[in-house]
Design a protein around this motif. Structure first.
Motif, short mmCIF file in Angstrom:
data_model
loop_
_atom_site.label_atom_id
_atom_site.label_comp_id
_atom_site.label_asym_id
_atom_site.label_seq_id
_atom_site.Cartn_x
_atom_site.Cartn_y
_atom_site.Cartn_z
N ALA A 214 -12.64 -1.98 -6.53
CA ALA A 214 -11.79 -2.09 -7.96
C ALA A 214 -10.37 -2.00 -7.94
O ALA A 214 -9.64 -2.90 -8.63
CB ALA A 214 -12.25 -1.05 -8.91
N MET A 215 -9.82 -1.22 -6.98
CA MET A 215 -8.34 -1.12 -6.79
C MET A 215 -7.81 -2.40 -6.02
O MET A 215 -6.74 -2.76 -6.73
CB MET A 215 -8.07 0.02 -5.83
N ALA A 216 -8.33 -2.85 -5.19
CA ALA A 216 -7.72 -4.31 -4.71
C ALA A 216 -7.80 -5.12 -5.59
O ALA A 216 -6.89 -6.16 -5.56
CB ALA A 216 -8.43 -4.28 -3.34
N VAL B 244 -9.03 2.75 -12.52
CA VAL B 244 -10.11 2.46 -11.67
C VAL B 244 -10.32 3.51 -10.66
O VAL B 244 -11.61 3.78 -10.14
CB VAL B 244 -10.08 1.04 -11.08
N LEU B 245 -9.30 4.44 -10.33
CA LEU B 245 -9.54 5.49 -9.40
C LEU B 245 -9.70 6.96 -9.84
O LEU B 245 -9.81 7.84 -9.27
CB LEU B 245 -8.50 5.38 -8.25
N THR B 246 -9.91 6.94 -11.09
CA THR B 246 -9.58 8.16 -11.90
C THR B 246 -10.70 9.08 -11.61
O THR B 246 -10.90 10.09 -10.96
CB THR B 246 -9.69 8.01 -13.35
N SER C 222 0.93 -1.13 -0.07
CA SER C 222 0.19 0.08 -0.23
C SER C 222 0.90 1.15 0.13
O SER C 222 2.17 1.29 0.41
CB SER C 222 -1.05 -0.09 1.16
N LEU C 223 0.26 2.37 -0.22
CA LEU C 223 1.03 3.47 -0.33
C LEU C 223 1.70 3.93 1.16
O LEU C 223 2.63 4.85 1.11
CB LEU C 223 0.42 4.69 -0.80
N THR C 224 1.29 3.23 2.17
CA THR C 224 1.85 3.76 3.48
C THR C 224 3.01 2.76 3.78
O THR C 224 3.58 2.92 4.59
CB THR C 224 0.93 3.27 4.45
N PHE D 192 -1.14 -0.97 -4.19
CA PHE D 192 -2.75 -0.83 -4.16
C PHE D 192 -2.75 0.63 -4.15
O PHE D 192 -3.18 1.54 -3.31
CB PHE D 192 -3.01 -1.37 -2.94
N ALA D 193 -2.32 1.35 -5.27
CA ALA D 193 -2.50 2.74 -5.57
C ALA D 193 -2.22 3.06 -7.03
O ALA D 193 -1.53 2.27 -7.68
CB ALA D 193 -1.71 3.44 -4.70
N VAL D 194 -2.55 3.98 -7.49
CA VAL D 194 -1.86 4.57 -9.03
C VAL D 194 -0.59 4.97 -8.82
O VAL D 194 0.35 4.71 -9.60
CB VAL D 194 -3.16 5.36 -9.67
N GLY D 195 -0.20 5.85 -7.80
CA GLY D 195 0.92 6.43 -7.57
C GLY D 195 1.87 5.26 -7.03
O GLY D 195 1.51 4.38 -6.28
N PHE D 196 3.15 5.58 -7.23
CA PHE D 196 4.22 4.36 -6.66
C PHE D 196 5.57 5.04 -6.30
O PHE D 196 6.37 4.54 -6.34
CB PHE D 196 4.36 3.27 -7.80
N PRO E 80 -8.15 13.93 4.86
CA PRO E 80 -6.92 12.92 5.16
C PRO E 80 -6.86 11.95 4.02
O PRO E 80 -7.43 10.87 4.12
CB PRO E 80 -7.66 12.51 6.30
N HIS E 81 -6.25 12.31 2.89
CA HIS E 81 -5.92 11.29 1.82
C HIS E 81 -7.23 10.61 1.59
O HIS E 81 -7.23 9.33 1.64
CB HIS E 81 -4.77 10.79 1.96
N LEU E 82 -8.27 11.22 1.05
CA LEU E 82 -9.49 10.54 0.43
C LEU E 82 -9.70 10.07 -0.98
O LEU E 82 -10.57 9.67 -1.27
CB LEU E 82 -10.61 11.26 1.12
N ALA F 223 -2.52 15.07 -5.71
CA ALA F 223 -1.56 14.11 -6.10
C ALA F 223 -0.81 13.47 -5.11
O ALA F 223 -0.91 12.38 -4.37
CB ALA F 223 -0.75 14.69 -7.23
N ARG F 224 0.30 14.18 -4.76
CA ARG F 224 1.16 13.87 -3.50
C ARG F 224 1.75 15.00 -2.90
O ARG F 224 2.21 15.92 -3.39
CB ARG F 224 2.30 12.88 -4.19
N GLY F 225 1.67 14.79 -1.48
CA GLY F 225 2.47 15.94 -0.77
C GLY F 225 4.03 16.34 -1.31
O GLY F 225 4.29 17.47 -1.10
C1 GLV Z 1 -3.72 7.03 -4.19
O1 GLV Z 1 -3.54 8.09 -3.56
C2 GLV Z 1 -3.23 6.48 -4.99
O2 GLV Z 1 -2.21 6.69 -5.57
O3 GLV Z 1 -3.98 5.36 -5.56
#
Ligand code: GLV
Length: 317
Positions: free
Chosen positions: A294-296, A99-101, A51-53, A74-78, A282-284, A235-237
């Motif tokens: 769909a993401m999982a 799927v998260l667009t 996960s992104l965490t 489990f994210a679009v960002g990596f 909070p990162h929703l 997007a990202r901090g």
């Molecule tokens: C959410 O922040 C993602 O990158 O999927």
């Protein structure tokens, strides 16, 4: 059956799906695993659903067991994974695009609306019942006719542009390259950041975090914005230098911010908390049942596809 580690809890139906396809190690208490715990828990595993965490830096990746062949994020960002380090070890990295667009673009629009229309102050006053309607009470910025600058016109940026256009905003964007007319939908392209910022009454940051984009919004570039601009980030901090943005809020160079993502989440810079004009979430971005499901499922399918075919269409390294 291949064995995988799933580092965070998924929605129930997705964990059920995973357990039909793999021997899966679940994290029943949804504990935030340290890097050493991820290494320990992945012993004997063929893949990890991260996960992104999870901070999968080079040091962590280099200590993973040789059996691990895929990190399915489990994210679009990596930005949480060192792609090169993974590649060097022959580990493929995949993500969950498309799927998260819609869900993320919805939050992108919420940030714009919330920051421009002073939603934080409004919510606080309404809850405390300490407000009195008057002609000039909580006057905000109207979206209609306002210029929206989109930094990173990928899938999410394009979706935000489409919705914002329907709200009467005038769309500008900066990307590495100009989009086709069909994707651009009448938006104006700027081939450099400075030109985009100088026309951004409202800025929507939608680009991925990478070596090139870290701290792209900083002390110097903030000055290119028109006075009283609104800055939003879905997007990202890592793309924003917090001190510079907070200073710009203090000086009223920036009128308001709308943020869903932060450096060092969940410990956001406390400077934002002091500002009534900071509309913060909070990162929703992807947090709807449909989207998280769909993401999982896609993150699981990516692993399955890789083990069946030796590759994966969502490979990013
Ligand atoms: C959410 O922040 C993602 O990158 O999927």
């Amino acid at each position: 059956m291949k064995r995988i580690l799933i580092t965070r809890r998924l929605l129930k139906s997705c964990e059920e799906k995973a357990s039909k396809i793999f021997e899966a190690n679940f994290n029943d208490n949804d504990e935030l695993y340290s890097q050493s715990k991820v290494i320990e828990m992945s012993q004997g595993c063929d893949g990890i659903l991260t996960s992104l965490t999870d901070k999968m830096d080079a040091e962590t990746i280099n200590k993973l067991p040789d059996s691990v062949k895929i990190l399915s994020n489990f994210a679009v960002g990596f930005g949480n994974i060192d792609l090169e380090a993974a590649k060097k070890r022959g580990i493929i990295v995949t993500n969950t695009p498309d799927v998260l667009t819609d869900a993320t673009a919805e939050i992108g629009i919420l940030l714009i609306l919330g920051a421009c229309r002073r939603a934080s102050e409004g919510i606080e006053s309404a809850r405390e019942s300490n407000w009195k309607w008057s002609a000039d009470y909580l006057i905000g910025k109207q979206l209609t006719g306002t210029r929206l600058g989109i930094l990173g016109m990928g899938r999410i940026g394009q979706r935000i542009a489409k919705i914002a256009k329907s709200l009467g905003m005038i769309i500008h964007y900066h990307n590495r390259s100009k989009l086709s007319d069909e994707k651009e939908q009448g938006a104006t392209y700027h081939d450099n950041l400075k030109d985009l910022l100088s026309v951004s009454d409202v800025l929507s940051i939608c680009c991925p975090a990478s070596k090139e984009t870290v701290d792209m919004i900083n002390k110097e570039t903030i000055e290119y914005l028109p006075k009283g601009a609104v800055v939003t980030n879905v997007a990202r901090g890592d793309i924003v230098e917090d001190e510079a943005l907070i200073d710009a809020l203090n000086r009223r160079k920036v009128y308001a911010v709308g943020l869903d993502v932060y450096k060092n989440e969940p410990n956001l810079n406390s400077g934002y908390l002091k500002h009534k004009s900071a509309f913060i979430l909070p990162h929703l971005g992807s947090a709807t049942k449909e989207t998280r499901t769909a993401m999982a499922n896609l993150a699981i399918d990516n692993i399955d596809e890789f083990f069946k075919t030796g590759s994966c269409k969502n490979k990013v390294n």
